[in-house]
Every structure is written in C-alpha cells, then in structure tokens.
Scaffold this active site. Structure first.
Site, PDB file in Angstrom:
ATOM      1  N   HIS A 103       0.852  -1.201   0.000  1.00 48.40           N
ATOM      2  CA  HIS A 103       0.000   0.000   0.000  1.00 48.40           C
ATOM      3  C   HIS A 103       0.888   1.250   0.000  1.00 48.40           C
ATOM      4  O   HIS A 103       1.983   1.239   0.575  1.00 48.40           O
ATOM      5  CB  HIS A 103      -0.904  -0.018   1.239  1.00 48.40           C
ATOM      6  CG  HIS A 103      -1.927   1.061   1.227  1.00 48.40           C
ATOM      7  ND1 HIS A 103      -1.651   2.330   1.659  1.00 48.40           N
ATOM      8  CD2 HIS A 103      -3.222   1.072   0.798  1.00 48.40           C
ATOM      9  CE1 HIS A 103      -2.739   3.077   1.509  1.00 48.40           C
ATOM     10  NE2 HIS A 103      -3.700   2.337   0.990  1.00 48.40           N
ATOM     11  N   GLU A 115      -3.794   2.477  -7.232  1.00 44.17           N
ATOM     12  CA  GLU A 115      -4.162   3.603  -6.378  1.00 44.17           C
ATOM     13  C   GLU A 115      -3.208   4.761  -6.635  1.00 44.17           C
ATOM     14  O   GLU A 115      -2.097   4.779  -6.076  1.00 44.17           O
ATOM     15  CB  GLU A 115      -4.063   3.213  -4.898  1.00 44.17           C
ATOM     16  CG  GLU A 115      -5.006   2.131  -4.472  1.00 44.17           C
ATOM     17  CD  GLU A 115      -5.330   2.218  -2.990  1.00 44.17           C
ATOM     18  OE1 GLU A 115      -6.500   2.313  -2.651  1.00 44.17           O
ATOM     19  OE2 GLU A 115      -4.400   2.224  -2.169  1.00 44.17           O
TER      20      GLU A 115
HETATM   21  P1  PGA Z   1      -9.430   6.355   0.636  1.00 43.08           P
HETATM   22  O1  PGA Z   1      -8.214   5.333   0.846  1.00 43.08           O
HETATM   23  O2  PGA Z   1     -10.579   5.541   0.070  1.00 43.08           O
HETATM   24  O3  PGA Z   1      -9.729   6.866   2.013  1.00 43.08           O
HETATM   25  O4  PGA Z   1      -8.963   7.408  -0.310  1.00 43.08           O
HETATM   26  C1  PGA Z   1      -7.930   4.364  -0.120  1.00 43.08           C
HETATM   27  C2  PGA Z   1      -6.798   3.474   0.348  1.00 43.08           C
HETATM   28  O5  PGA Z   1      -5.900   3.955   1.065  1.00 43.08           O
HETATM   29  O6  PGA Z   1      -6.734   2.294   0.001  1.00 43.08           O
END
Ligand code: PGA
Length: 252
Positions: free
Chosen positions: A95, A165
């Site tokens: 992550h 992401e």
């Molecule tokens: P968020 O976080 O939906 O609060 O933007 C996504 C994540 O960190 O996986």
C-alpha cells in the site's frame, strides 16, 4: 467474474468492540448480494475475533500487510502464515502508505510471494505519486508491476489482484476520473500481458482505489472498467460499504 470490493480499515477503529459491531453490520448488509465479493482488512489485533465472526459468511477477512519472513526473531512483525492460520484470506501488499515508509518493490515482491505461498490472495498495490504531463507515470507503473511481481510464476499469478491507487487520490477529496482510470487499467493489463502469458494476465483482477465512495462507485466501476474497488474511509462506515457493494452487485 464477480466484482471485488475491499475495505482497508488502516489503523481504525479505536476499539475491538467497534470493529466487531461494524463487521456484524456489514456481514448482514451484504448477505443478499451473491454477485459481489466483499473483503474487510482490519488491524492485525482484531483479526482473530473478526475471522471468528465471519466464519461461514460471505464477507472475507484480509490483512493490511505481512512480513518478509514466515517465522523468527522479528519483534513486532506478523507473518503471512500466521495471518492465514487465524483465518485471513487476502493480504494487501505494498500500500502507498507502506511504500511511503520506505517499502521497496523488492520487499513487496518478497511479501507477495510469501502471502501467496501461505494461501492468501495478494492484493498488490501500485500507483504514481503524481501525474505529470509527459506520461512519466506510465514508466513508474511499469516499474512497480515488473519488480513487485518479480518472484511470481504464472501459476502464482492466479492468486494476485492488482490495486491501482494513484497516491495523490488516496485520502483526498476527489478520485481520478473514470476515463483516466480506464486508460490506466488498459496500460496495466498490457504490462501484465507482456510479463506473463496474455491469457493468464487477462484473468488478473484490476481494482481502483483512492477517494472512492458510494457517490462515484458506479461511474468508476462502469466507465473505469475495473474489476473492483479498494476503499479506505468509506469502508469504515457500514452503510457506505454496503451501498457500494450493492452498486457493484447490481452492475451486471
Ligand atoms: P481512501 O483510501 O478511500 O480513504 O482514499 C484508499 C486506500 O488507502 O486504500
């Protein structure tokens, strides 16, 4: 393939009691949604209790990280084998909040292989820090994919999910536009098909994460053409993640 909705609880909620209450509301809320797979990744300390309450339900437990070894003198760490033995089915690996703490692609590759060998599905996260106008982010994504998956064979690829992401959209106010998500998803699938047999690569689910909520989930899933979502903040609110799961369920 059913849509995959993954909730990353990060270092929330503050107590085990709150975690148990949220889990029991979510599991009830998704009971009648057969065409969506929902995963909740609580903090490690809550994992056993959460797994116990999810036995025999449609809601799957996961973890937010695993260590680079399976057992040994590593104070404070938790291995993939330990997480699996408590009932975890998925592990978020790499992550951006862990990459920001210094986790490299090499470390992520090691964590991914151990997660898979321990029986978990590895949700490998990739994403650029920023979107430049020259398209440099494409090479960032290619590099992350190539090196984070470096230890995985074609067979092991079956236990991989890619979570795209963009770091600038995580914990932000706005998500990436569905059009850009679609374009980036195509690129990710192209890189995967260059690294592996194209037929095997095509089966790897690609999720989007970063400021997803029930307000934008439908557009992201439909126009972004992703296979699911990785959700931070809204996954802590049972009604919200249930609403997102329903959107994903009703999509087909
Ligand atoms: P968020 O976080 O939906 O609060 O933007 C996504 C994540 O960190 O996986």
């Amino acid at each position: 393939m059913n849509q995959l909705i993954v909730g990353n609880w990060k270092m929330h909620p503050a107590t085990l009691l709150e975690a148990k209450e949220a889990v029991s509301r979510i599991k009830r809320g998704i009971k009648a949604l057969p065409r969506v797979q929902v995963v909740i990744c609580p903090p490690f300390v809550y994992l056993s209790e959460v797994c116990k309450s999810l036995e025999g339900t449609k809601l799957s437990p996961g973890v937010q990280d695993v260590f680079t070894e399976l057992e040994g003198s590593f104070t404070g760490e938790v291995s993939a084998a330990q997480a699996a033995s408590c009932g975890a089915k998925y592990a978020i690996i790499g992550h951006s909040e862990r990459r920001n703490l210094g986790e490299t692609n090499a470390v992520i590759a090691q964590k991914a292989i151990l997660a898979i060998r321990s029986g978990l599905t590895a949700i490998v996260c990739i994403g650029e820090q920023e979107r430049d106008t020259h398209g440099k982010y494409f090479s960032v994504l290619k590099d992350q994919l190539t090196h984070s998956l470096a230890k995985l064979s074609q067979t092991e690829l079956k236990k991989v999910v890619i979570a795209y992401e963009p770091v600038w959209a995580v914990g932000a106010n706005v998500a990436m536009s569905p059009g850009q998500i679609h374009e980036t998803g195509i690129y990710i699938r192209k890189v995967l098909s260059d690294l592996y047999d194209p037929a095997a690569a095509a089966k790897v689910p690609v999720l989007y994460g970063g400021s997803v909520g029930f307000e934008n989930a439908r557009d992201i899933l439909r126009e972004g053409e992703v296979d699911g979502l990785l959700i931070g903040r809204q996954s802590l609110i049972p009604e919200d993640i249930i609403a997102i799961a329903k959107i994903a369920h009703d999509l087909k």
